[in-house]
Motif scaffolding. Structure first.
Motif, PDB file in Angstrom:
ATOM      1  N   UNK A 766      21.872  -2.815   5.950  1.00 54.81           N
ATOM      2  CA  UNK A 766      20.452  -3.135   5.841  1.00 54.81           C
ATOM      3  C   UNK A 766      20.189  -3.770   4.485  1.00 54.81           C
ATOM      4  N   UNK A 767      19.377  -4.827   4.464  1.00 53.58           N
ATOM      5  CA  UNK A 767      19.088  -5.531   3.206  1.00 53.58           C
ATOM      6  C   UNK A 767      17.583  -5.529   2.975  1.00 53.58           C
ATOM      7  N   UNK A 768      17.180  -5.125   1.757  1.00 55.89           N
ATOM      8  CA  UNK A 768      15.756  -5.045   1.408  1.00 55.89           C
ATOM      9  C   UNK A 768      15.460  -5.919   0.197  1.00 55.89           C
ATOM     10  N   UNK A 769      14.204  -6.324   0.095  1.00 49.33           N
ATOM     11  CA  UNK A 769      13.798  -7.066  -1.104  1.00 49.33           C
ATOM     12  C   UNK A 769      13.546  -6.077  -2.229  1.00 49.33           C
ATOM     13  N   UNK A 770      13.267  -6.603  -3.428  1.00 53.45           N
ATOM     14  CA  UNK A 770      13.058  -5.729  -4.585  1.00 53.45           C
ATOM     15  C   UNK A 770      11.861  -4.813  -4.384  1.00 53.45           C
ATOM     16  N   UNK A 771      10.945  -5.222  -3.502  1.00 53.58           N
ATOM     17  CA  UNK A 771       9.758  -4.397  -3.274  1.00 53.58           C
ATOM     18  C   UNK A 771       9.884  -3.523  -2.024  1.00 53.58           C
ATOM     19  N   UNK A 772      11.047  -3.567  -1.372  1.00 57.30           N
ATOM     20  CA  UNK A 772      11.265  -2.672  -0.243  1.00 57.30           C
ATOM     21  C   UNK A 772      11.056  -3.302   1.111  1.00 57.30           C
ATOM     22  N   UNK A 773      10.754  -4.609   1.157  1.00 52.49           N
ATOM     23  CA  UNK A 773      10.626  -5.254   2.479  1.00 52.49           C
ATOM     24  C   UNK A 773      12.014  -5.463   3.056  1.00 52.49           C
ATOM     25  N   UNK A 774      12.169  -5.265   4.351  1.00 56.69           N
ATOM     26  CA  UNK A 774      13.463  -5.540   4.992  1.00 56.69           C
ATOM     27  C   UNK A 774      13.596  -7.052   5.143  1.00 56.69           C
ATOM     28  N   UNK A 775      14.690  -7.601   4.627  1.00 60.77           N
ATOM     29  CA  UNK A 775      14.848  -9.063   4.641  1.00 60.77           C
ATOM     30  C   UNK A 775      15.670  -9.549   5.824  1.00 60.77           C
ATOM     31  N   UNK A 776      16.626  -8.741   6.278  1.00 57.95           N
ATOM     32  CA  UNK A 776      17.469  -9.151   7.408  1.00 57.95           C
ATOM     33  C   UNK A 776      17.460  -8.023   8.419  1.00 57.95           C
ATOM     34  N   UNK A 777      17.626  -8.356   9.707  1.00 59.24           N
ATOM     35  CA  UNK A 777      17.808  -7.274  10.678  1.00 59.24           C
ATOM     36  C   UNK A 777      19.126  -6.554  10.368  1.00 59.24           C
ATOM     37  N   UNK A 778      19.269  -5.310  10.858  1.00 57.78           N
ATOM     38  CA  UNK A 778      20.508  -4.568  10.569  1.00 57.78           C
ATOM     39  C   UNK A 778      21.709  -5.319  11.120  1.00 57.78           C
ATOM     40  N   UNK A 779      22.719  -5.427  10.284  1.00 60.54           N
ATOM     41  CA  UNK A 779      23.925  -6.153  10.695  1.00 60.54           C
ATOM     42  C   UNK A 779      25.010  -5.132  11.024  1.00 60.54           C
ATOM     43  N   UNK A 780      25.615  -5.290  12.190  1.00 62.78           N
ATOM     44  CA  UNK A 780      26.665  -4.358  12.616  1.00 62.78           C
ATOM     45  C   UNK A 780      28.013  -4.806  12.030  1.00 62.78           C
ATOM     46  N   UNK A 781      28.676  -3.887  11.304  1.00 66.40           N
ATOM     47  CA  UNK A 781      29.997  -4.217  10.746  1.00 66.40           C
ATOM     48  C   UNK A 781      31.083  -3.762  11.713  1.00 66.40           C
ATOM     49  N   UNK A 782      32.224  -4.458  11.686  1.00 65.90           N
ATOM     50  CA  UNK A 782      33.308  -4.150  12.624  1.00 65.90           C
ATOM     51  C   UNK A 782      33.975  -2.819  12.296  1.00 65.90           C
ATOM     52  N   UNK A 783      34.186  -2.568  11.006  1.00 70.23           N
ATOM     53  CA  UNK A 783      34.835  -1.317  10.588  1.00 70.23           C
ATOM     54  C   UNK A 783      34.027  -0.743   9.431  1.00 70.23           C
ATOM     55  N   UNK A 784      34.243   0.524   9.066  1.00 68.99           N
ATOM     56  CA  UNK A 784      33.443   1.127   8.000  1.00 68.99           C
ATOM     57  C   UNK A 784      33.550   0.345   6.683  1.00 68.99           C
ATOM     58  N   UNK A 785      32.551   0.534   5.835  1.00 68.96           N
ATOM     59  CA  UNK A 785      32.488  -0.224   4.583  1.00 68.96           C
ATOM     60  C   UNK A 785      33.486   0.366   3.574  1.00 68.96           C
ATOM     61  N   UNK A 786      34.106  -0.540   2.774  1.00 66.53           N
ATOM     62  CA  UNK A 786      34.984  -0.088   1.691  1.00 66.53           C
ATOM     63  C   UNK A 786      34.315  -0.355   0.341  1.00 66.53           C
ATOM     64  N   UNK A 787      33.680  -1.518   0.221  1.00 62.51           N
ATOM     65  CA  UNK A 787      32.958  -1.833  -1.025  1.00 62.51           C
ATOM     66  C   UNK A 787      31.768  -2.706  -0.702  1.00 62.51           C
ATOM     67  N   UNK A 788      30.693  -2.511  -1.458  1.00 63.04           N
ATOM     68  CA  UNK A 788      29.450  -3.259  -1.228  1.00 63.04           C
ATOM     69  C   UNK A 788      28.963  -3.767  -2.580  1.00 63.04           C
ATOM     70  N   UNK A 789      28.616  -5.068  -2.638  1.00 66.41           N
ATOM     71  CA  UNK A 789      28.121  -5.634  -3.905  1.00 66.41           C
ATOM     72  C   UNK A 789      26.927  -6.525  -3.658  1.00 66.41           C
ATOM     73  N   UNK A 790      25.999  -6.560  -4.604  1.00 64.21           N
ATOM     74  CA  UNK A 790      24.903  -7.532  -4.574  1.00 64.21           C
ATOM     75  C   UNK A 790      24.886  -8.260  -5.910  1.00 64.21           C
ATOM     76  N   UNK A 791      24.609  -9.557  -5.867  1.00 66.56           N
ATOM     77  CA  UNK A 791      24.467 -10.312  -7.105  1.00 66.56           C
ATOM     78  C   UNK A 791      23.501 -11.442  -6.815  1.00 66.56           C
ATOM     79  N   UNK A 792      22.453 -11.550  -7.650  1.00 63.97           N
ATOM     80  CA  UNK A 792      21.372 -12.511  -7.376  1.00 63.97           C
ATOM     81  C   UNK A 792      20.891 -12.279  -5.940  1.00 63.97           C
TER      82      UNK A 792
END
Length: 1025
Positions: A766-792
């Motif tokens: 799930x991706x949210x804006x700085x103010x808490x608005x949801x920006x993208x619909x939930x994206x289904x990943x193929x396998x569990x997450x190992x690392x997550x990063x955001x930049x800009x």
């Protein structure tokens, strides 16, 4: 004359082969045989000079003992500036020592007594090239080169500004080379060998200038050393072990035509060592008598196998003094103090003797100015004008463009000095010389242009050497050294040593802390008076370089007449034309010898790499155990195997929901499957989870951005509503906060100042804006997450199934789509140890094997950006190319991935025996890799930083083709055309602006001034458009 044999100077009864007194006269070094190795020892001079100091137990006698040489040490020599000590031994090595900061007294290894090292000297470089014992080493005037000779019949010249670079190897002797001496003018180096010859080599082209054999033809037998010596006025060269009428002599060779008409006769056995006093003397005037003009003379000491020592003055027909049976065995080495009145002699019997002369015996030593005049009369020029025509041509400015650039460079350095504040700004003395400002001197020089007419009547103006008289800033390109004097403070710095010219180079003018540069705040009267007195001798005359000859160059600033205490018998003159720095100040060192701060780190995989078993096959052989539940195929829980990686978390046992079988048809093993469901399940089992996943926490918080400050807090399983457990995500930004609920537990969270992202246990992103608005619909990943990063506004997910995705949230599109890490995860044990996302949306993955890759969307492939095991990094040496004002790019993605490894290699490069040309190629390859990596990572700041270092390296190494190609690429086509594919920017940087930054670097080396002018003109044209 007084004679003393200090019994405490000894190598435990073993022979002492060499002795040398430090230029400042406070200590001396001995070299010889140790217990089972070579031994270099540094002793205090005070107990030798004064009896009360010898009796005082608080004054140390031995300062340091170094046992690094593996076999007997044959020669020790201090550099002229006193910063370094070079030693050569039977282990075929030359070691260069430098004093280290004292960590505390350390005892000598293996000694039962309380022998403590008072000073710490450490080996900063080892020079390896000789294939036999090194017999003698010698520093050239101004410490530009270090020469070493060996029983392998060769003489090697090392670049003392860039150890361990080798300049050349002089071959020509057919016997063991046992002695070396530099001409004090710097034009020649002489060597003597067992092949009964003395050879003189030119330093311009390193070719043989003279081969003298006549005096040595009768010589029978050999001596351990043949230490020859050049007189301080450069007029005479005196050899060891010559014969005349079957009698042993020391042969005098005249510089003029290399004539061999005179010799020192009288020793009963072969002469082993000759050493000239560094001073030139004149007769002592008796009180009251009118001074009679007498020719200046030199003083020379001769030691022999017959255990006796003689001291000669060139004005007397007989020796001044002869001391018989001074030792029990042959004399091995002689060293004079810089004052010219003291002398140390060492012998094969393991003892040393100190002789102290008076002025009445030797005469009055000439001061620097008188010595200067003698040199001026003999050689027609000041000594430090280099004798290399090649370099002389590079100090002549050919066009106004270059002159203008040099002037601008001077004014900016002066402005920056002034801006730096009262402490660092140079006093007024700096810009005034004999009442004229340097600017005036330059204008006067330019007025006095000399015109000549060629045969066909055309006017020609003789080019004049400005000699960079404007600043104390030396051109670093000439000797690839770092400018040693800070610009602006040149004259005042040189005045200070002149005022106390009899003091040692190590002493600073009173009232200065050793850490400060000696800068005069106001010139003392004596100095001003001194300058006024010598006004005539310091008239600014210009150096006209025509094809025929070099006119005498008189002093243009005080640097020219400054006393070079560092070099016996050498006047430090126009240091700037030669690119030689007056080496009076022990504070600075050539950058090439600065020790790296960090120790070398090697990142090796300590695990035993067992042959990787193909896991696909292993899984395929096992019957998949399946539980069918309402048509949904669920695999049994697998226990995660703990990994040896740097991730703090452990792999979780989890339920894996099977992806559709078509996803990876290539990996589905061909096994007969009874039902479609079983086939799908079989395909599922082959999706191996390569990467660890974060562990599940009840709650956690993290700061995702500093500017503005953004905090994330996650609370899992907060409440249960209608049977499903809800989790809460709370975000605080600049004091304001918002929260949202998620239907599943949060596994990982990340954010930037623009976006926040979370991945839940159900593999939903799930991706949210700085103010808490949801920006993208939930994206289904193929396998569990190992690392997550955001930049800009980019989000990157690395999954446990070793796939990578990056989304651009603003544009609502995928930048990288499910890219597999299979190609880069080589070997069973390799895993991801570090990952990051650059602000430009470039994903970077660091692996446990030390390699780091980034995925390039433009190239659609994985590119290697850093490798900690890379030998290029270990051996690249580019410190001399790093500008002091360039902020090191330590925060960019490239620096982060390469880590401290970048500085780790520098110790290796200093001590490695890599020949220079190889090291040069490695450095170039490394710098080009850095540029390419910065380009791939779209890191503009790092790209600019490495580009300037690369340009400076090309300038220093003289690679014109690469430089020209670089400039051409940055300038682009001057005229627009449809066919041109040239882009005016790279990573948002204007290429032509980059060229404007690169050109001054090229302009620092006058050798490339045509290249500089060509591109400078084109830039000006384009700017006009």
């Amino acid at each position: 004359m007084k004679l003393l044999k200090p019994s405490w100077v000894s190598h435990n009864g073993k022979p002492i082969f060499s002795v040398d007194i430090h230029p400042d006269g406070t200590k001396f070094a001995t070299g010889g045989q140790g217990e089972d190795s070579g031994k270099v020892m540094i002793w205090n001079m005070a107990p030798v000079l004064r009896e009360e100091d010898e009796k005082n137990d608080n004054i140390p006698k031995m300062l340091c003992q170094m046992d690094n040489h593996l076999a007997c040490v044959n020669c020790v020599r201090w550099s002229n500036n006193g910063l370094y000590l070079a030693s050569g031994g039977d282990d075929k090595l030359v070691m260069v020592w430098k004093r280290a900061a004292l960590i505390g007294p350390s005892t000598v290894f293996g000694s039962s007594t309380k022998l403590a090292n008072v000073e710490q000297w450490r080996c900063v470089t080892i020079l390896r090239n000789h294939t036999g014992d090194v017999m003698d080493v010698a520093w050239s005037p101004h410490d530009v080169w270090l020469a070493s000779c060996s029983v392998d019949n060769t003489i090697v010249i090392w670049n003392a500004r860039k150890f361990p670079e080798m300049v050349t190897c002089l071959r020509g002797h057919t016997g063991l080379v046992k002695g070396l001496t530099w001409d004090p003018v710097g034009k020649y180096i002489a060597s003597q060998a067992d092949d009964h010859s003395l050879k003189v080599w030119r330093t311009v082209d390193w070719q043989m200038d003279a081969n003298i054999t006549k005096p040595f033809t009768e010589c029978g037998g050999t001596t351990h050393v043949l230490r020859l010596s050049w007189s301080p006025d450069g007029q005479y060269l005196v050899s060891a072990h010559a014969m005349n009428n079957s009698g042993p002599t020391a042969q005098i060779v005249e510089r003029d035509g290399w004539k061999t008409n005179m010799d020192f006769v009288g020793h009963r056995k072969a002469v082993t060592v000759v050493k000239f006093n560094p001073k030139i003397f004149k007769k002592k005037q008796k009180n009251g008598s009118s001074p009679k003009p007498s020719a200046p003379y030199c003083c020379c000491a001769v030691g022999s196998k017959d255990r006796s020592l003689s001291v000669w003055l060139t004005s007397l027909k007989r020796p001044l003094v002869v001391i018989h049976d001074l030792f029990d065995k042959s004399i091995m080495d002689i060293s004079w103090t810089l004052t010219g009145l003291g002398m140390l002699v060492c012998s094969m019997d393991g003892t040393v003797a100190y002789l102290d002369f008076s002025l009445d015996e030797l005469g009055d030593p000439l001061n620097e100015e008188e010595k200067n005049t003698i040199h001026q009369n003999i050689y027609g020029k000041s000594l430090a004008i280099t004798n290399m025509e090649a370099q002389l041509s590079t100090t002549i400015i050919e066009n106004p463009e270059m002159l203008k650039y040099q002037q601008e460079r001077q004014t900016t350095t002066q402005a920056s000095m002034a801006a730096a504040g009262p402490e660092s700004s140079a006093p007024k003395v700096n810009s005034v010389m004999n009442g004229e400002s340097l600017e005036d001197i330059r204008k006067n020089l330019l007025k006095k242009q000399v015109e000549t007419r060629t045969a066909d009547g055309r006017r020609r103006i003789t080019p004049l050497c400005i000699a960079q008289l404007d600043t104390g800033d030396f051109s670093p390109a000439l000797f690839n050294s770092v400018p040693i004097l800070p610009s602006g403070s040149s004259i005042s710095n040189q005045l200070a040593p002149q005022l106390n010219s009899d003091s040692s180079p190590g002493q600073m003018p009173s009232g200065l802390r050793p850490g400060q540069d000696p800068v005069l705040t106001s010139p003392p009267n004596s100095a001003t008076r001194g300058l006024e007195d010598h006004k005539d001798s310091m008239k600014a005359t210009l150096l006209l370089t025509s094809a025929s000859k070099i006119e005498p160059m008189k002093a243009l600033d005080s640097r020219f007449t400054e006393r070079s205490k560092a070099t016996p018998g050498v006047t430090a003159a126009i240091a700037s034309t030669a690119g030689l720095a007056p080496l009076d100040r022990p504070k600075e060192t050539p950058a090439a010898l600065k020790e790296p701060k960090s120790k070398e780190e090697t990142s090796s995989d300590s695990e035993d790499r067992t042959p990787a078993i193909n896991k696909n096959l292993a899984l395929a052989k096992r019957k998949p155990e399946l539980l069918t539940d309402g048509g949904e195929v669920v695999e049994k829980k697998k226990k995660g195997r703990p990994r040896k990686d740097k991730m703090p978390s452990l792999p979780q046992p989890f339920t894996q929901i099977t992806p559709p079988a078509e996803r990876e048809p290539s990996r589905a093993p061909a096994i007969p499957a009874p039902t479609a469901a079983a086939a799908a399940a079989a395909a599922a089992t082959t999706t191996i989870l390569r990467l660890p996943t974060p562990s599940m926490k009840k709650s956690f918080s993290l700061q995702v951005s500093m500017e503005p400050s953004v905090f994330l807090e996650v609370e899992n399983e907060l409440t249960v509503v209608a049977g499903s457990k809800l989790s809460q995500l709370r975000c605080t930004r600049d004091g304001r906060d918002w929260s949202t609920l998620l239907p599943s537990s949060v596994m990982a969270a990340a954010g930037s100042s623009d976006v926040l992202a979370v991945v839940c246990v159900d593999r939903m992103l799930s991706v949210f804006s700085a103010c808490g608005r949801r920006l993208l619909p939930s994206i289904q990943l193929a396998t569990p997450v190992s690392a997550l990063h955001c930049s800009a506004h980019f989000v990157m997910v690395l999954t446990a199934g070793a796939t990578l995705s990056v989304w651009d949230v603003h544009k609502h599109k995928a930048v990288v789509k499910n890219e597999s890490l299979q190609n880069i995860l080589s070997g069973a044990d390799t895993t991801v140890s570090q990952s990051l996302l650059t602000p430009q949306g470039v994903p970077v993955v660091g692996l446990s094997n030390g390699k780091s890759y980034c995925f390039s969307c433009a190239l659609e492939s994985w590119t290697l950006v850093a490798d900690k095991g890379d030998s290029l990094v270990q051996c690249a040496d580019f410190r001399s190319c790093m500008a002091s004002h360039d902020a090191p790019a330590s925060s960019g993605p490239l620096a982060v991935m390469q880590g401290r490894n970048l500085s780790a290699g520098r110790l290796a490069s200093r001590l490695s025996s890599t020949p220079h040309h190889l090291q040069q190629s490695m450095t170039m390859a490394f710098l080009e890799n850095q540029l390419a990596s910065a380009l791939m990572l779209q890191s503009a700041q790092e790209y600019r930083y490495w580009l300037l270092i690369y340009a400076r390296f090309l300038v220093n190494e003289g690679s014109e083709f690469r430089l020209r190609e670089l400039c051409k690429e940055l300038l682009g086509p001057v005229h627009k055309s449809a066919a041109s594919s040239w882009e005016p920017t790279t990573l948002g940087l204007q290429k032509r602006e980059l060229l404007r930054e690169v050109l001054p670097v090229i302009g620092e080396n006058l050798r490339f001034q045509r290249l500089f002018t060509e591109y400078q003109d084109q830039l000006e044209l384009l700017r006009g458009k």
